[in-house]
Design a protein around this motif. Structure first.
Motif: not given
Length: 900
Positions: A747-753, A756-761, A790-795
């Motif tokens: 089970f993988v919990s992404m946590v972000e909502c 608070t979502a910020t791009s992670k690359t 709501r997310l960037k494509p490269d996130d």
């Protein structure tokens, strides 16, 4: 059987039709009616059954009392012990009556005490009593003769001598009274026999006996007075009372004499038959003791007499030997477990026995049909159809049509004869058996070779160890144990002792496995001490492993720079620059030795031409590992990783990827998402309750920090307890926790909502995501709260969501029609044949680096990859049929006898 005449069917259609009717009539009683039933004459009637049950129950209770010591034990070495016990009981009963009579008569009790007191005159007194009793016996004998007729005469007439002579003359047939003897005639007139004067010889004989009796009685009463000195009461002079009194006193006197004569003999016989004693309160001295003794002896006698009942039960069980079927087994169980048990309800037991007897009688009436069916089955057995015959006798008809007596049986028989003949001359069964035996032998040879290598290595190591080396190894192990956690005061002392011992013994051990910090602590500080040093998970190691590296002549660094690496968190850039200036100035690769760099990065730079890429991936199924392939891009554009794991049907979980959207989930300041945690806990609760998932391991990974994993673990422990954690090996943590580990279901919990979502690359996040999404073997469940729009494509989070939506883009062609993927008519024919028979078949599947035309999966956990030369298919060609047999059927153990 083959097609020869010897296997022609010997049964007729009429016999099969008869078998069909018999099987329908018997119905569910098919097997029971054919079983051997007990004979009716061997079974007792209900009354006899109940009587034997009561006797057996009594015998069981007596056995319990005997074991408890409440029943005396009869001597086993005495001859005719049981018969002697019967006689002893009869004598004791008479003795008991004598004691009772004496105890109820005061003067007799005193006389018995006098005679048993051992006085000097007891012998003469006993003789006097015996003489009087002999006189009494004579008197009673005469009294019995008087019972033939009722003789009445005046009181004292028996003393008249003239009357005596007259009675003697009358008894002799003479005239009793003369004509002139008027006095005697007057006396005779007062005498009657049965109410009439004596007139014939027989009448005077009765009168004569009455006179003799009266005189003898009078003499006895006068002699009886001598017994008055012994306390015996005098007799009354009245005739009607004197005889009665004499009889009662005679019985009491005989009882007095019998007690003295029998007491010693009875006690000796009792001691002989019961050498261990008869228990307390039993003896031959007092009436109460004799009563107790009689009761115990009767119980012993009854116990031995009841052995015949046990023999009856044993004979009945022996008669049931060989009987079969449900009724016989139930009857046998009733006799063994319930019959004769003291705590068993007799009425219920008899009712159950009656029901079984009635059922046996009903089944016996069905036996003629069962015997007729057995004859037909015997004929089928002679034909070679043993399984068919067994089915006729054992398979109950449950449908309208009996499958074992079909109308077309003769055609089926002929077809199977020829089919069996073809199989017998084909020889493929033998080839398959030999192939399987060869595979088993190869596997066994490989196992034995491994054992031989292992034992040889141990033996060689043992031979190379000198006593000095063995001693130092023992010292090293003891020192390591005493170091413990390394926090006590003597830890430094024991570290030094371990290092000194290992300096001597290190070269004697061919392989050492330990953390790199333990190597620096324990192994001798000599450069090139070992031939080879292997650093596993080097991407997680930093320059702290350098002391371990310097101990090897050759290095093997194993790692993955796409997984979690060391970080320089909480270290300022100024501090890093100061460290580099002070210690690494002018050193080659100095920048790669700073905190935050892994040993794997350093090895890549130092040995750029010695790098070997491992491309086969064995852990995850392909849809799961596809996400991580983007981090291992190859210069030629091909997939650098080849998933080679093909789970068996019993292992496979469909679908392997599941995404659960939690739109109301919110990330808190503590880096947790309570809504996602609740969803994951609920899903795990369902898994642990599913029996099909009992052997599956479960893991939970958080993509942001470890606090989310700690929250989920605390909720799981509260709701599930410890047992499911151990059974399913449940583990919760972040990416670093799971590096090097795996679970069946993750089970993988992404946590972000969304808030608070910020791009992670960044590379750091790529490593974390790569580890987190490659730990599952068969299924990965993603729980997320953020919307992809709501997310960037490269996130990386957006890439994860796209992967779960379409995990294998471009891996399927032709839409949902599998036949459109086939490249030849032969492939389509094979695919249609397999699908029609319930197999799962996938055409044109890419399995790792291999393109397989058809992959076939059965229900027995076997999976077969088939490569078919479709370009050479030109219709029902013999070569193509042989190819299919060789590559498909023979490898799976299947048979196929016709072309398409």
């Amino acid at each position: 059987p083959g097609p020869g005449a010897a296997f022609e069917p010997r049964v007729t259609d009429a016999q099969i039709a008869q078998a069909r009717e018999i099987r329908r009539r018997l119905g569910a009683d098919l097997v029971e009616a054919g079983a051997r039933l007990p004979a009716r004459e061997d079974l007792p009637d209900e009354a006899g059954f109940a009587l034997v049950h009561r006797d057996l129950a009594m015998a069981a209770r007596m056995d319990d009392e005997a074991r408890a010591g409440a029943m005396p034990l009869l001597a086993a070495n005495e001859a005719n012990a049981v018969a002697r016990l019967e006689r002893l009981i009869e004598r004791l009963e008479a003795y008991f009556r004598q004691i009772g009579l004496v105890q109820n008569t005061p003067w007799a009790r005193q006389l018995e005490q006098r005679l048993s007191g051992g006085v000097s005159t007891a012998g003469s007194e006993r003789q006097l009593i015996e003489r009087r009793l002999e006189q009494l016996d004579g008197l009673l004998a005469k009294q019995s003769a008087l019972l033939e007729a009722m003789v009445e005469m005046p009181t004292g007439a028996h003393a008249s001598e003239s009357l005596l002579r007259a009675a003697e003359r009358g008894a002799a047939g003479q005239k009793a009274v003369g004509l002139l003897d008027f006095k005697l005639a007057s006396l005779v007139k007062q005498i009657t026999v049965n109410g009439r004067p004596p007139s014939d010889q027989r009448g005077w004989q009765h009168v004569l006996r009455a006179i003799a009796f009266q005189r003898t009685a009078e003499e006895l009463m006068h002699a009886w007075q001598a017994l008055g000195t012994l306390g015996v009461p005098p007799l009354s002079h009245k005739r009607d009372q004197s005889l009665t009194g004499i009889g009662e006193m005679a019985g009491a006197l005989r009882a007095v004499l019998g007690i003295g004569a029998n007491r010693r003999a009875l006690d000796l016989e009792r001691q002989a038959l019961f050498p261990a004693g008869t228990g307390e309160g039993s003896g031959v001295d007092a009436p109460g003791a004799v009563r107790v003794l009689l009761e115990r002896m009767k119980m012993v006698l009854a116990r031995y007499r009841l052995e015949a009942r046990r023999e009856r039960k044993s004979s009945l069980l022996a008669a049931l030997e060989g009987s079969g079927g449900r009724c016989a087994e139930q009857l046998r169980a009733l006799l063994v477990d319930r019959w004769g048990k003291p705590d068993e309800d007799e009425d219920r037991l008899v009712e159950d026995y009656r029901a079984l007897v009635v059922e046996i009688e009903r089944l016996r009436r069905l036996q003629p049909d069962a015997h007729a069916l057995e004859e037909i089955a015997a004929a089928l057995t002679d034909m070679g159809a043993e399984k068919w015959a067994a089915a006729l006798l054992e398979q109950v008809v449950t449908t309208e049509q009996d499958p074992w007596t079909p109308g077309h049986w003769r055609a089926s028989w002929t077809w199977w004869r020829f089919d069996a003949h073809l199989r017998s001359i084909d020889g493929r069964e033998r080839i398959l058996q030999l192939s399987q035996s060869r595979a088993e032998a190869d596997n066994r040879r490989r196992q034995l070779f491994e054992l031989l290598v292992r034992d040889s290595a141990y033996l060689g190591l043992k031979r190379s160890l000198t006593p000095l080396v063995q001693s130092n190894l023992t010292q090293f192990l003891n020192a390591v144990k005493k170091i413990g956690t390394g926090r006590n005061k003597s830890s430094a002392l024991w570290r030094r002792a371990a290092r000194d011992a290992l300096a001597v013994a290190s070269r004697a051990v061919p392989c050492w496995i330990m953390p790199h910090w333990r190597a620096a602590e324990s192994l001798p500080a000599r450069i090139g001490e070992f031939d080879l040093v292997i650093i596993d998970e080097a991407s997680q190691s930093d320059l702290m492993a350098l002391p371990a590296l310097m101990r090897g002549q050759k290095l093997l660094v194993v790692g993955d720079d796409k997984q979690v690496s060391p970080t320089a968190a909480f270290i300022q850039v100024r501090q890093l620059e100061q460290l580099q200036a002070n210690f690494l100035r002018g050193k080659p690769f100095g920048a790669l030795m700073l905190p935050g760099s892994s040993l794997y990065d350093l090895a890549q730079a130092v040995f750029p031409t010695s790098r070997l890429m491992l491309r086969e991936h064995f852990r995850c199924v392909e849809p799961i590992i596809r996400f991580s392939m983007q981090f291992y891009s190859a210069p030629d554009g091909d997939d650098p990783l080849y998933p080679v794991r093909l789970p068996k049907p019993s292992e496979r979980l469909d679908p392997p990827l599941i995404a659960i959207h939690v739109p109301h989930g919110e990330k808190s300041r503590s880096q947790t998402n309570r809504a996602e945690a609740e969803v994951i806990v609920a899903e795990i609760e369902k898994l642990v309750q599913d029996p099909a998932m009992a052997a599956r391991s479960i893991g939970v990974v958080s993509l942001i920090g470890s606090r989310q994993a700690e929250l989920i673990q605390s909720i799981l422990l509260e709701r599930l307890g410890d047992a499911p954690f151990e059974r399913h090996e449940i583990a919760c943590g972040d990416s670093a926790t799971f590096q090097g580990k795996e679970r069946d279901i993750m089970f993988v919990s992404m946590v972000e909502c969304a808030r608070t979502a910020t791009s992670k690359t960044a590379t750091m996040f790529q490593q974390r995501f790569n580890v987190a999404l490659s730990r599952a073997r068969d299924r990965m469940v993603l729980v997320y709260s953020v919307d992809e729009n709501r997310l960037k494509p490269d996130d990386l989070k957006a890439k994860v969501l796209r992967h779960f939506r379409d995990p294998m883009p471009g891996s399927r062609r032709g839409g949902d029609d599998p036949f459109a993927l086939c490249q030849s008519g032969f492939e389509r024919s094979v695919l249609r044949y397999l699908l029609d028979r319930g197999y799962r078949a996938t055409p044109q599947l890419q399995i790792g680096a291999y393109a397989i035309d058809i992959v076939v999966e059965g229900n027995d956990d076997r999976r077969l990859a088939i490569e078919l030369d479709g370009d050479q298919w030109h219709g029902p060609d013999r070569w193509q049929e042989d190819l299919f047999r060789q590559r498909v059927l023979e490898r799976c153990g299947w048979r196929f006898w016709r072309c398409w």
